[in-house]
Write a protein that holds these residues in place. Structure first.
Motif, short mmCIF file in Angstrom:
data_model
loop_
_atom_site.label_atom_id
_atom_site.label_comp_id
_atom_site.label_asym_id
_atom_site.label_seq_id
_atom_site.Cartn_x
_atom_site.Cartn_y
_atom_site.Cartn_z
N GLN A 97 0.82 -1.21 0.00
CA GLN A 97 0.00 0.00 0.00
C GLN A 97 0.86 1.27 0.00
OE1 GLN A 97 -2.44 0.33 3.50
NE2 GLN A 97 -3.99 1.56 2.46
N TYR A 98 1.95 1.21 0.75
CA TYR A 98 2.73 2.43 0.97
C TYR A 98 4.13 2.01 1.40
CZ TYR A 98 3.63 7.13 2.88
OH TYR A 98 4.13 8.39 3.13
N VAL A 99 5.14 2.66 0.85
CA VAL A 99 6.51 2.31 1.22
C VAL A 99 7.00 3.25 2.31
CG1 VAL A 99 8.87 1.96 0.39
CG2 VAL A 99 6.92 1.49 -1.13
N ILE A 100 7.47 2.67 3.42
CA ILE A 100 7.96 3.50 4.52
C ILE A 100 9.50 3.53 4.49
CG2 ILE A 100 8.09 3.76 7.03
CD1 ILE A 100 5.30 2.65 7.22
N ALA A 157 4.22 -1.13 3.83
CA ALA A 157 3.02 -1.07 4.64
C ALA A 157 1.82 -1.59 3.86
CB ALA A 157 2.77 0.37 5.09
N GLY A 158 0.95 -2.30 4.56
CA GLY A 158 -0.25 -2.80 3.92
C GLY A 158 -1.02 -3.72 4.84
N VAL A 180 -0.07 -3.77 8.92
CA VAL A 180 1.30 -4.02 9.36
C VAL A 180 2.29 -3.43 8.35
CG1 VAL A 180 0.73 -6.17 10.58
CG2 VAL A 180 1.35 -6.26 8.15
N THR A 181 3.58 -3.61 8.65
CA THR A 181 4.63 -3.22 7.71
C THR A 181 5.60 -4.40 7.57
OG1 THR A 181 4.41 -0.93 8.42
CG2 THR A 181 6.40 -1.50 7.22
N VAL A 182 5.80 -4.83 6.33
CA VAL A 182 6.63 -6.02 6.07
C VAL A 182 8.01 -5.58 5.60
CG1 VAL A 182 6.87 -8.00 4.52
CG2 VAL A 182 4.63 -7.47 5.52
N ARG A 183 9.05 -6.19 6.19
CA ARG A 183 10.41 -5.98 5.69
C ARG A 183 10.86 -7.24 4.96
NH1 ARG A 183 13.32 -6.23 9.88
NH2 ARG A 183 11.65 -6.21 11.44
N LEU A 184 11.58 -7.06 3.87
CA LEU A 184 12.06 -8.20 3.10
C LEU A 184 13.57 -8.35 3.29
CD1 LEU A 184 10.01 -7.62 -0.19
CD2 LEU A 184 9.47 -9.16 1.73
N ALA A 185 14.07 -9.58 3.10
CA ALA A 185 15.48 -9.86 3.35
C ALA A 185 16.39 -9.19 2.32
CB ALA A 185 15.71 -11.36 3.37
N ASP A 186 15.91 -9.05 1.08
CA ASP A 186 16.75 -8.45 0.04
C ASP A 186 16.22 -7.09 -0.36
OD1 ASP A 186 18.56 -10.81 -0.67
OD2 ASP A 186 16.55 -11.70 -0.79
N ASN A 187 17.11 -6.24 -0.80
CA ASN A 187 16.72 -4.93 -1.30
C ASN A 187 16.20 -5.04 -2.72
OD1 ASN A 187 16.89 -3.03 0.68
ND2 ASN A 187 19.08 -2.67 0.38
N LEU A 188 14.90 -5.14 -2.86
CA LEU A 188 14.32 -5.27 -4.19
C LEU A 188 13.61 -3.96 -4.54
CD1 LEU A 188 12.62 -8.76 -3.73
CD2 LEU A 188 14.92 -8.27 -4.58
N ASP A 189 13.28 -3.82 -5.80
CA ASP A 189 12.50 -2.66 -6.21
C ASP A 189 11.02 -3.02 -6.03
OD1 ASP A 189 11.25 -0.58 -7.43
OD2 ASP A 189 11.95 -1.05 -9.46
#
Lengths: 428, 299
Positions: free
Chosen positions: A228-231, A245-246, A295-304
């Motif tokens: 939904q939204y990038v923090i 975020a989403g 919630v806000t999800v973090r991913l292990a790799d820096n993706l676009d």
């Protein structure tokens, strides 16, 4: 005390004058959820109008035009709670011209209550609203056979209406239907068990609402997380933080889950899931996120990854497509649905443009007959259409997932919301 | 029970804040220092953590405020590190945009609409977060979460956009805006439960305290420099609190011994009169007082 039940959202639907607003008024009144000043107000207005009874419908008919005409134009939301549960009610209009407002009210509920006037039985608007409840995939339906006091509380009449409805409903997809005989005006079987219908052995209306289990209606299998939204705070404390975020549309998501991001198709794992509280108390993640949790999800790799992308599991993906097939409810009075016109299409957090390439048929609400010669849909008409989008969207069948299976169309010249769409996967 | 309800209401509100931040150019959050706007600010913080709240807040200042409220406002702005825009009714009066009623019963409450709409135009705000709740009042019970306003700031209650699922239509023409109500589905009790569970600081006016009051129209009005007392009205000391806080000229107190948030939650759970019915002189105007004000662009 047993485990707390989630709040129940329900809508009242049905034809004009079948007593929807009266039923809500009765429910609020008998469960002692009406405030004194509200009741005084309703009593005073009823008296001013020369009514010899207190018109409980005035509790929800809040607009000037509604009060003048004694009808419901738009959805009214009411809130009440009992010691067992909290309730959100959407009191929907019955007039055919306000069908779009009824759809607004019914699109988000767990249960719909369809009122039938015991004297009239199943009428056109009963069929229309049942069809809409079925199309909207409302998980639970109560058929409130109302005004039983006017048919001498006759069991025979109740059975007749039940048979009539059941026959008609065979063509619909209604999963859980409960019939309750009642008189909203007199209060029979709304909150208190009716002394006039000893033959009825089921629950009262309130009791049914209080005990209905709806948690199992969530789809916990197909993990879908529309971004939904990038923090990205860019503060000294959170220099490298990047969170998505989403709210999960379905399925559960946990740290360590292998995921794929659509449309890029890149795979990674969930590094952590944050909320304000988990960040504040320094924990590395919440245990899991379920449908409806913001919630806000973090991913292990820096993706676009950006808004409108979808995070899901590699082996359980939505369909990625520019071509949709859907049931369409047309809601605009100014213009009709016209093939080749370009609309803005909103689906989850993704916005694209789309045109109808083929109207397969228009549905006759009364007979359920498909008119395959139809070339257009007018206000309040329903049909099946094929659409082509400017970019791929990530869809599931509406019957499997109400969030990833639904979209709206917006007229780009008037900015009006002109249609609601329920996606049918092409092979179904 | 309250925890599950609160969790779902909170998630819904957070998701609305994020949606607006993603789709609008210049959102603003209306902040009066009243409990609903304070809850909104906390929810906005929860929506964007660990980042900052990505929009300013705006106070429509009638100039007739309780002193405690202004202190609280300024302290909160510092704490949250948000930008504050003040839209002043006094300036609208000085500029000749509105004319002030005179007399002891005069209130600046209706004048706020002009000040609000001027400020929205001046700053180019395209989404305005309001703390309105559907349980407050019968016209509000009908309003969408995204509520469209034309270039005159008008609400057209007979022709609201359909609002299906959680798919909100943010489109508008230049000069138009949307009012957005993340607390639509909250009740007064939900607000207090949130305040309780999240330890939300509030202006002291909300808690029972001893104060000089006088009776008017069956309500208790606070004696303060913005209100003129009429002949026959007499001040007396009472233990009161405010259930709502608006302009000092039209907000009444209620007798109460609720000194803590716990007390207030208990009191609210058994309240028999709505908060606006108990405390707002402005809602008593007519059967459709709020609808008429909202049509013209009021909060």
């Amino acid at each position: 005390m047993s485990a707390p039940l989630e709040p129940l959202r329900f809508a009242t639907v049905g034809s004009v004058d079948d007593g929807k607003s009266t039923l809500i008024g009765r429910l609020l009144h008998d469960s002692k959820s009406i405030f004194e000043d509200q009741l005084e107000h309703v009593e005073a207005v009823s008296k001013k109008r020369g009514n010899d009874y207190v018109d409980l419908a005035l509790l929800t008919d809040g607009l000037r035009a509604e009060r003048e005409q004694g009808i419901t134009i738009d959805v009214a939301y009411r809130y009440f709670s009992t010691p067992r549960r909290n309730f959100i009610i959407a009191d929907c209009p019955g007039h055919i011209q306000y069908t779009r407002n009824m759809i607004t009210g019914a699109s988000t509920v767990d249960l719909a209550t369809l009122l039938i006037d015991a004297r009239n039985g199943v009428v056109e608007q009963t069929r229309r609203h049942s069809l809409l409840v079925s199309l909207l995939g409302v998980p639970h339906l109560v058929i409130a056979v109302n005004k039983m006091d006017l048919v001498d509380y006759s069991q025979e009449r109740f059975d007749e209406i039940r048979a009539q409805f059941t026959e008609f409903a065979q063509k619909l997809e209604l999963r859980d239907v409960t019939f309750i005989p009642m008189s909203a005006f007199e209060g029979d079987n709304v909150v208190d068990r009716s002394p006039n219908m000893g033959w009825y052995e089921g629950s009262t209306f309130l009791n049914h609402l209080e005990s209905l289990y709806v948690a199992s209606d969530d789809n916990l299998i197909d993990a879908r997380f529309p971004v939904q939204y990038v923090i990205r705070p860019h503060t000294t404390a959170h220099q490298d933080y990047r969170g998505y975020a989403g709210t999960p549309a379905a399925g559960a998501m946990k740290p360590g889950d292998e995921v794929v991001v659509l449309p890029s198709g890149l795979e990674t794992t969930v590094a952590g899931i944050d909320t304000f509280d988990s960040l504040a108390d320094g924990s590395s993640s919440v245990a899991e996120a379920r449908p409806g949790d913001a919630v806000t999800v973090r991913l292990a790799d820096n993706l676009d990854v950006s808004r409108g992308d979808m995070i899901c599991r590699p082996h359980n993906r939505p369909e990625v497509t520019q071509d949709l097939e859907a049931m369409i409810c047309w809601m605009d009075s100014a213009a009709s649905l016209t093939p080749r016109t370009i609309y803005t299409l909103k689906h989850t957090t993704r916005t694209v443009r789309a045109m109808v390439t083929d109207l397969r048929y228009r549905l006759d609400i009364n007979t359920m007959r498909r008119d395959e010669d139809a070339t257009t849909l007018e206000m309040n008409e329903i049909g099946r259409a094929v659409l082509r989008c400017t970019e791929p969207i990530f869809v599931d069948d509406y019957r499997r997932n109400r969030v990833t299976g639904s979209f709206i169309l917006i007229d780009e010249s008037t900015n009006q919301t002109v249609a609601g769409g329920m996606i049918r996967r092409t092979n179904t | 029970m309250s925890t599950t309800t609160l969790h779902s209401l909170e998630s819904e509100a957070i998701s609305i804040f994020r949606e607006v931040a993603a789709e609008f150019e210049r959102p603003v959050l209306l902040f009066s220092g009243g409990k609903d706007s304070v809850v909104m600010l906390h929810l906005a913080q929860r929506a964007f953590a660990p980042g900052r709240i990505p929009f300013p807040i705006m106070h429509v200042d009638t100039g007739h405020n309780f002193d405690e409220l202004m202190e609280f406002r300024d302290r909160t702005v510092d704490e949250f590190g948000v930008d504050l825009v003040v839209a002043s009714v006094q300036e609208s009066i000085d500029a000749g945009r509105v004319r002030e009623d005179t007399g002891p019963q005069a209130t600046r409450n209706p004048l706020q609409t002009v000040t609000l709409l001027d400020a929205i135009a001046e700053h180019g705000f395209d989404a305005v977060f309001g703390g309105g709740r559907r349980d407050e009042e019968r016209a509000r019970a009908k309003e969408r979460i995204y509520s469209h306003r034309d270039e005159f700031g008008q609400w057209d209650p007979k022709n609201q956009r359909p609002e299906l699922w959680n798919l909100y239509n943010a489109r508008h023409r230049k000069g138009e805006h949307l009012r957005v109500f993340p607390l639509s589905n909250w009740t007064e009790l939900d607000i207090w439960r949130f305040i309780n569970e999240r330890d939300v600081p509030l202006p002291p006016l909300y808690f029972a305290h001893s104060r000089q009051v006088f009776a008017r129209d069956g309500m208790l009005m606070a004696v303060n420099r913005h209100v003129q007392m009429l002949d026959g009205e007499e001040a007396f000391e009472a233990t009161v609190r405010f259930r709502t806080i608006g302009d000092a000229t039209c907000t009444a107190a209620v007798e109460s011994a609720a000194f803590t948030v716990d007390d207030i939650v208990a009191e609210t759970a058994v309240a028999r009169i709505t908060e606006r019915g108990a405390t707002r002189a402005d809602d008593r105007v007519s059967e459709a007082g709020m609808e008429d004000r909202k049509r013209k662009g009021y909060f």
